[in-house]
Design a protein around this motif. Structure first.
Motif, short mmCIF file in Angstrom:
data_model
loop_
_atom_site.label_atom_id
_atom_site.label_comp_id
_atom_site.label_asym_id
_atom_site.label_seq_id
_atom_site.Cartn_x
_atom_site.Cartn_y
_atom_site.Cartn_z
N VAL A 33 0.84 -1.21 0.00
CA VAL A 33 0.00 0.00 0.00
C VAL A 33 0.87 1.26 0.00
CG1 VAL A 33 -1.70 1.34 1.30
CG2 VAL A 33 -1.96 -1.15 1.09
N LYS A 34 1.85 1.28 0.88
CA LYS A 34 2.81 2.39 0.97
C LYS A 34 2.11 3.75 1.05
CE LYS A 34 6.42 -0.39 -0.99
NZ LYS A 34 6.74 -1.00 0.31
N TYR A 35 1.07 3.79 1.85
CA TYR A 35 0.39 5.06 2.07
C TYR A 35 1.16 5.87 3.10
CZ TYR A 35 -3.06 8.47 3.64
OH TYR A 35 -3.70 9.63 3.97
N ASN A 36 1.42 7.10 2.79
CA ASN A 36 2.15 7.98 3.70
C ASN A 36 1.39 9.30 3.79
OD1 ASN A 36 3.88 9.64 5.06
ND2 ASN A 36 5.55 9.50 3.58
N TYR A 37 0.82 9.57 4.95
CA TYR A 37 0.02 10.77 5.14
C TYR A 37 0.86 12.02 4.86
CZ TYR A 37 -3.16 14.06 7.35
OH TYR A 37 -4.02 15.10 7.58
N ASN A 38 2.17 11.93 5.12
CA ASN A 38 3.06 13.09 4.92
C ASN A 38 3.82 13.02 3.60
OD1 ASN A 38 2.44 14.19 7.51
ND2 ASN A 38 3.66 12.53 8.39
N GLU A 39 3.28 12.30 2.63
CA GLU A 39 3.97 12.15 1.36
C GLU A 39 4.26 13.50 0.71
OE1 GLU A 39 3.78 9.48 -2.68
OE2 GLU A 39 2.69 8.88 -0.89
N VAL A 40 5.43 13.59 0.11
CA VAL A 40 5.82 14.80 -0.61
C VAL A 40 5.24 14.73 -2.02
CG1 VAL A 40 7.79 16.10 -1.52
CG2 VAL A 40 8.00 14.84 0.64
N TYR A 41 4.65 15.82 -2.49
CA TYR A 41 4.10 15.86 -3.85
C TYR A 41 4.80 16.96 -4.66
CZ TYR A 41 0.49 12.65 -2.39
OH TYR A 41 -0.16 11.53 -1.94
N PRO A 42 4.76 16.85 -5.98
CA PRO A 42 5.31 17.95 -6.78
C PRO A 42 4.67 19.28 -6.38
CG PRO A 42 4.79 16.07 -8.19
CD PRO A 42 4.26 15.75 -6.82
N ASP A 43 5.48 20.31 -6.32
CA ASP A 43 5.00 21.64 -5.92
C ASP A 43 4.34 22.28 -7.14
OD1 ASP A 43 4.61 24.25 -5.24
OD2 ASP A 43 6.68 24.64 -4.60
N ARG A 44 3.02 22.35 -7.11
CA ARG A 44 2.29 22.86 -8.29
C ARG A 44 2.49 24.36 -8.51
NH1 ARG A 44 2.33 18.25 -10.73
NH2 ARG A 44 1.42 16.58 -9.50
N ASN A 45 3.12 25.05 -7.55
CA ASN A 45 3.43 26.47 -7.74
C ASN A 45 4.82 26.68 -8.33
OD1 ASN A 45 0.98 27.39 -6.60
ND2 ASN A 45 1.80 26.90 -4.56
N ASP A 46 5.58 25.60 -8.45
CA ASP A 46 6.93 25.68 -9.00
C ASP A 46 6.86 25.32 -10.48
OD1 ASP A 46 9.50 25.24 -9.86
OD2 ASP A 46 10.10 24.03 -8.13
N PRO A 47 7.21 26.28 -11.37
CA PRO A 47 7.10 26.00 -12.81
C PRO A 47 7.86 24.74 -13.23
CG PRO A 47 8.28 28.07 -12.39
CD PRO A 47 7.69 27.63 -11.09
N LYS A 48 8.90 24.37 -12.47
CA LYS A 48 9.68 23.18 -12.80
C LYS A 48 8.92 21.89 -12.47
CE LYS A 48 13.86 24.78 -13.98
NZ LYS A 48 14.38 24.57 -15.34
N GLN A 49 7.99 21.99 -11.51
CA GLN A 49 7.31 20.77 -11.06
C GLN A 49 5.83 20.71 -11.44
OE1 GLN A 49 8.05 19.76 -6.94
NE2 GLN A 49 10.20 20.37 -7.05
N VAL A 50 5.32 21.80 -12.00
CA VAL A 50 3.88 21.92 -12.22
C VAL A 50 3.34 20.81 -13.14
CG1 VAL A 50 4.09 23.56 -14.16
CG2 VAL A 50 2.02 23.54 -12.75
N ASN A 51 4.16 20.32 -14.08
CA ASN A 51 3.67 19.33 -15.04
C ASN A 51 4.08 17.89 -14.73
OD1 ASN A 51 2.37 21.23 -16.73
ND2 ASN A 51 4.37 21.84 -17.54
N ILE A 52 4.63 17.65 -13.55
CA ILE A 52 5.07 16.29 -13.22
C ILE A 52 3.88 15.47 -12.71
CG2 ILE A 52 6.60 14.89 -11.78
CD1 ILE A 52 8.55 17.23 -11.67
N MET A 53 3.56 14.39 -13.44
CA MET A 53 2.48 13.50 -13.00
C MET A 53 2.99 12.57 -11.92
SD MET A 53 0.57 12.37 -16.52
CE MET A 53 2.06 12.13 -17.47
#
Length: 303
Positions: A33-53
């Motif tokens: 499952v590897k569910y992590n409540y504190n998982e890091v996600y791409p920063d959608r405000n960072d133009p470098k990360q906005v398009n990372i799926m």
């Protein structure tokens, strides 16, 4: 809600309930499952990360001998997949494609990426090349998601059609994160021989002091992959999922011949996109469901 569940096939419903504590806590979860409540996600405000799926890929190696009669083995497994997923798929829902995969070594450019590869696509029935469908992709493995997202800048050049992913690769006994970027619809025979040609596609892949003229040698021999896959929304429409067989061969002719078994290690995989086509955070229930499907697949393939 109870009403929702009454329409689901019995075996799927019972299996899912008995195999999973819904919502359960972090410590009480299947290892896949590897569910992590504190998982890091791409920063959608960072133009470098906005398009990372954000995706996960659950992979299971298959027994090559069972694939001498490729379609018979696959048709039988689709029945099992329907039981596991609650879907109602058949052969007609899946698409076959064949591509030639060439790997390169980027060490001379200053960074040794986990993979840099070219794929050229062929029509699966005729074996003729698909013009201007060639892709190049680059990726790097990291044990931690935050490192995969921040240590490497694989932003593709704006001159090309492209996609980017942060993928959690889950195998039966290990897992890792992989940051990847791909440029698509390249000229058919586009070739890479020098570092500057990689930078043309992925401008930030190497430090500023890299040698543009350094050679980029090929790595290993080219392989032909027969890929049989279905992409659709599952788990009551809440999860975008791709199911695929990825079978490796030495030449195009063998890849096209459905009575020939793969000649290299091959796999079945389940790719799960995070909600909103890969742009939202994971939901625990979907991860529970995906883990139960994967566990079922690994059991099935051991038979």
């Amino acid at each position: 809600g109870a009403i929702l569940f009454t329409i689901v096939s019995g075996s799927f419903f019972i299996g899912f309930l008995t195999g999973n504590a819904f919502g359960g806590d972090m410590n009480n979860q299947d290892k896949y499952v590897k569910y992590n409540y504190n998982e890091v996600y791409p920063d959608r405000n960072d133009p470098k990360q906005v398009n990372i799926m954000d995706t996960r890929e659950f992979q299971d190696n298959i027994d090559l001998d069972k694939y001498r009669d490729r379609m018979n083995t696959i048709t039988q497994m689709i029945v099992a997949l329907n039981d596991l997923t609650g879907e109602n798929l058949d052969d007609d829902d899946f698409d076959a494609e064949i591509y030639e995969e060439r790997h390169y070594d980027t060490s001379n450019c200053g960074v040794k990426y986990s993979e840099f590869r070219r794929r050229r696509f062929f029509k699966s029935k005729k074996g003729t090349v698909k013009e201007n469908e060639t892709t190049f992709d680059i990726n790097m493995d990291e044990p931690k998601k935050i490192d995969a997202l921040t240590k490497w800048d694989l932003t593709p050049s704006e001159n090309y059609k492209s996609e980017q992913k942060i993928e959690h690769d889950i195998h039966t006994h290990s897992d890792k994160f992989n940051i990847k970027a791909k440029v698509k619809e390249m000229p058919t025979d586009y070739e890479i021989t020098k570092c500057k040609e990689i930078v043309e596609l992925f401008p930030f892949a190497f430090g500023e002091d890299y040698d543009p003229e350094a050679e980029v040698p090929r790595k290993g021999s080219d392989k032909f992959i027969w890929d049989y896959s279905y992409t659709g929304d599952m788990f009551f429409g809440s999860a975008k999922v791709k199911l695929s067989w990825t079978l490796y061969f030495d030449d195009l002719e063998t890849a096209m011949d459905l009575t020939k078994k793969p000649t290299h290690s091959s796999e079945f995989s389940i790719r799960l996109y995070s909600p909103n086509e890969g742009y939202g955070p994971y939901q625990r229930e979907v991860l529970d469901w995906a883990a139960s499907v994967y566990r079922g697949v690994t059991k099935y393939n051991k038979q």
